[in-house]
Design an enzyme around this catalytic site. Structure first.
Site, mmCIF file in Angstrom:
data_model
loop_
_atom_site.group_PDB
_atom_site.id
_atom_site.type_symbol
_atom_site.label_atom_id
_atom_site.label_comp_id
_atom_site.label_asym_id
_atom_site.label_seq_id
_atom_site.Cartn_x
_atom_site.Cartn_y
_atom_site.Cartn_z
ATOM 1 N N TYR A 296 44.825 25.995 45.617
ATOM 2 C CA TYR A 296 43.852 26.444 46.056
ATOM 3 C C TYR A 296 42.651 26.069 45.212
ATOM 4 O O TYR A 296 41.430 27.386 44.994
ATOM 5 C CB TYR A 296 44.145 27.673 44.647
ATOM 6 N N ASN B 290 53.177 38.095 44.374
ATOM 7 C CA ASN B 290 52.922 38.990 45.746
ATOM 8 C C ASN B 290 54.019 37.839 46.562
ATOM 9 O O ASN B 290 54.324 38.016 47.815
ATOM 10 C CB ASN B 290 51.582 39.286 46.226
ATOM 11 N N HIS C 49 53.105 33.307 49.367
ATOM 12 C CA HIS C 49 51.959 32.876 49.985
ATOM 13 C C HIS C 49 51.718 31.865 51.841
ATOM 14 O O HIS C 49 53.637 31.445 51.935
ATOM 15 C CB HIS C 49 51.563 31.707 49.247
ATOM 16 N N GLU D 174 47.627 22.102 53.959
ATOM 17 C CA GLU D 174 48.340 22.497 53.188
ATOM 18 C C GLU D 174 49.413 22.236 53.871
ATOM 19 O O GLU D 174 49.712 21.294 52.239
ATOM 20 C CB GLU D 174 48.577 24.292 53.198
HETATM 21 P P1 CMP Z 1 47.879 33.605 48.502
HETATM 22 O O1 CMP Z 1 47.856 33.815 49.789
HETATM 23 O O2 CMP Z 1 48.425 33.184 47.751
HETATM 24 O O3 CMP Z 1 46.455 33.090 48.042
HETATM 25 C C1 CMP Z 1 45.647 33.448 47.020
HETATM 26 C C2 CMP Z 1 45.789 34.450 46.078
HETATM 27 O O4 CMP Z 1 45.749 35.213 44.970
HETATM 28 C C3 CMP Z 1 46.925 35.820 46.429
HETATM 29 O O5 CMP Z 1 47.977 35.183 47.869
HETATM 30 C C4 CMP Z 1 47.452 36.889 45.402
HETATM 31 O O6 CMP Z 1 48.034 36.363 45.047
HETATM 32 C C5 CMP Z 1 46.106 35.924 44.494
HETATM 33 N N1 CMP Z 1 45.192 36.634 44.839
HETATM 34 C C6 CMP Z 1 44.232 37.906 45.691
HETATM 35 N N2 CMP Z 1 43.494 37.910 44.952
HETATM 36 C C7 CMP Z 1 44.169 38.564 43.888
HETATM 37 C C8 CMP Z 1 43.915 39.401 42.050
HETATM 38 N N3 CMP Z 1 42.456 40.205 42.687
HETATM 39 N N4 CMP Z 1 44.122 39.483 41.101
HETATM 40 C C9 CMP Z 1 45.277 38.019 41.008
HETATM 41 N N5 CMP Z 1 45.065 37.085 42.218
HETATM 42 C C10 CMP Z 1 44.742 37.876 43.234
#
Ligand code: CMP
Length: 138
Positions: free
Chosen positions: A50, A113, A116, A127
């Site tokens: 990340y 969520n 990814h 990636e």
């Molecule tokens: P992902 O697609 O894994 O890529 C980056 C991740 O950061 C994203 O999904 C979210 O799960 C996380 N993310 C994005 N915005 C926020 C936030 N405001 N607070 C916490 N996590 C976040």
């Protein structure tokens, strides 16, 4: 155009026994599993993965969360796989995701969520290479 993309079932998805349901959604919608591994990310691995988000206020929280339990890392392959996977996942914030998407069905909040997915073909190549040597991609 046949592409590959990276998908991760995040710790909340693994903990709630959703690996099979998520894999079935990809397969049912025409994406093939080209590589797959369950693993516990180290802090270093999560920070490296990340790195584009390292200046964001949620970076520490994101790394802590992604190392809180095992994840399933997959390379998916298929027609327009990057966009297709993003359609199957839904928006980053589950509250904004379309009906029937993984994040709408299973996402808890923007951090937890459930999945990814790579956001572009360029990042997909980076990636996938981060997790899989070419000998482990079928
Ligand atoms: P992902 O697609 O894994 O890529 C980056 C991740 O950061 C994203 O999904 C979210 O799960 C996380 N993310 C994005 N915005 C926020 C936030 N405001 N607070 C916490 N996590 C976040």
């Amino acid at each position: 155009m046949i592409q590959k993309t990276l998908s991760i079932v995040k710790p909340d998805g693994v903990k709630r026994n959703l690996i099979g349901k998520i894999v079935a959604m990809f397969e049912d919608k025409g994406l093939k599993i080209a590589a797959m591994e369950m693993k516990l990310l180290s802090k270093k691995e999560a920070e490296g993965f990340y790195v584009v988000h390292k200046e964001r206020p949620f970076f520490g929280e994101l790394v802590d969360y992604m190392t809180s339990g095992p994840v399933v890392v997959m390379a998916l392959e298929g027609e327009n796989a990057v966009l297709r996977n993003r359609e199957i996942m839904g928006a980053t914030d589950p509250a904004k995701a379309d009906a029937g998407t993984i994040r709408k069905l299973y996402g808890v909040n923007v951090g937890e969520n459930t999945v990814h997915g790579s956001d572009s073909p360029e990042n997909a190549a980076i990636e996938i290479g981060y997790f899989f040597p070419s000998s482990k991609i079928f």
